[in-house]
Design an enzyme around this catalytic site. Structure first.
Site, short mmCIF file in Angstrom:
data_model
loop_
_atom_site.label_atom_id
_atom_site.label_comp_id
_atom_site.label_asym_id
_atom_site.label_seq_id
_atom_site.Cartn_x
_atom_site.Cartn_y
_atom_site.Cartn_z
N SER A 6 -6.59 3.49 -3.01
CA SER A 6 -7.57 4.07 -3.94
C SER A 6 -8.06 3.08 -5.00
O SER A 6 -8.28 3.45 -6.16
CB SER A 6 -7.00 5.33 -4.59
OG SER A 6 -6.71 6.30 -3.60
N GLU A 28 0.84 -1.19 0.00
CA GLU A 28 0.00 0.00 0.00
C GLU A 28 0.88 1.24 0.00
O GLU A 28 1.30 1.70 1.07
CB GLU A 28 -0.89 0.02 1.24
CG GLU A 28 -1.81 -1.17 1.37
CD GLU A 28 -3.03 -0.84 2.21
OE1 GLU A 28 -4.12 -0.90 1.66
OE2 GLU A 28 -2.87 -0.49 3.38
C1 PEP Z 1 -6.48 1.27 3.13
O1 PEP Z 1 -6.75 2.00 4.06
O2 PEP Z 1 -5.98 0.15 3.34
C2 PEP Z 1 -6.75 1.74 1.78
C3 PEP Z 1 -6.23 1.10 0.78
O3 PEP Z 1 -7.55 2.86 1.65
P1 PEP Z 1 -8.19 3.47 0.31
O4 PEP Z 1 -8.69 2.31 -0.53
O5 PEP Z 1 -9.28 4.35 0.78
O6 PEP Z 1 -7.08 4.20 -0.40
#
Ligand code: PEP
Length: 254
Positions: A215, A170
């Site tokens: 996202s 991430e």
């Molecule tokens: C997350 O918090 O693990 C995440 C990926 O958030 P988002 O999809 O909102 O970017």
């Protein structure tokens, strides 16, 4: 018809509700979730809703988990919950190392490693979250940052770390920003992570499922999941809308 078969890495679509949700959302979500046989679905609600959600999914294939646990099984840690407590509820998973925990709650690499160990000690499956900041990416240090996060956990825990568990890549700059990594950037990092795990000699890199998070929405899920080393998603904001989440699951067929 399912396109997944034995021997392939079965995709995972995981919902991280963060500090959102309610008993009503749990009910609405479970009532409207299309339960795919071609992907594993994991849900990480708040600790407050974990017991009730886990109970309502008890006889299904859908697994639940905690977004965070403390390192110890019990003790004087006001406000915390332990992996052992999560396991007692019947939940099977726990996130560890999410960048929001690292950035806002002081979860250092060392704390993440301790939490990882407490999760496996309790019999839960850890989903280790790793990812570089924008600054690290712009200085060409993205993989160094991710590798450091992996190394700290591996060094603290001397068994084949990832067997049957997942890693979530991430990139911090993509979380909650609406600016997902391109498929090329994500694939490149996923391949580096798989290669890194290959290097630890446990022979598990091909089975390891590496999730992308940052996202993810129904609109970008197909291109991302088409990449060779992307095995599913950890979805934040978009996972609060069950229809959007169902569409992301649908993309796992492709
Ligand atoms: C997350 O918090 O693990 C995440 C990926 O958030 P988002 O999809 O909102 O970017």
């Amino acid at each position: 018809m399912s396109v997944w078969c034995q021997g392939m890495r079965k995709p995972i679509v995981a919902a991280n509700w963060k500090m959102n949700g309610s008993l009503e959302l749990c009910e609405h979500f479970t009532g409207n979730l299309v339960r795919p046989d071609y992907a594993d679905v994991w849900i990480f609600p708040t600790a407050l809703h974990l017991g009730s959600l886990t109970d309502s999914l008890r006889d299904t294939e859908i697994a639940t988990g905690a977004q965070n646990v403390w390192c110890e099984p019990n003790g004087a840690y006001t406000g915390e919950i332990s992996a052992t407590m999560v396991a007692t509820l019947g939940a099977q998973l726990a996130l560890v190392g999410h960048s929001e925990r690292r950035a806002s709650f002081g979860d250092s690499d060392e704390v993440v490693a301790k939490k990882f160990k407490s999760i496996t000690d309790a019999g839960l499956k850890p989903v280790l979250c790793v990812g570089e900041t924008l600054e690290e990416r712009e200085s060409g240090l993205a993989f160094e940052a991710v590798e450091r996060q992996l190394n700290v956990v591996e060094e603290a825990w001397d068994r084949p770390v990832y067997l049957h568990e997942a890693i979530a890549y991430e990139p911090v700059w993509a979380i909650g920003t609406g600016k997902a990594a391109t498929a090329e950037i994500a694939q490149e990092m996923h391949a580096l992570i798989r290669n890194h795990v290959d290097g630890n000699g446990s022979g598990e890199s091909q089975a390891l499922r590496i999730l992308y998070g940052g996202s993810v929405k129904a609109v970008n899920a197909p291109e991302l999941i088409a990449q060779e080393d992307i095995d599913g998603f950890l979805v934040g904001g978009a996972s609060l809308d069950v229809n959007e989440f169902n569409q992301i699951c649908e993309a796992m067929k492709s």
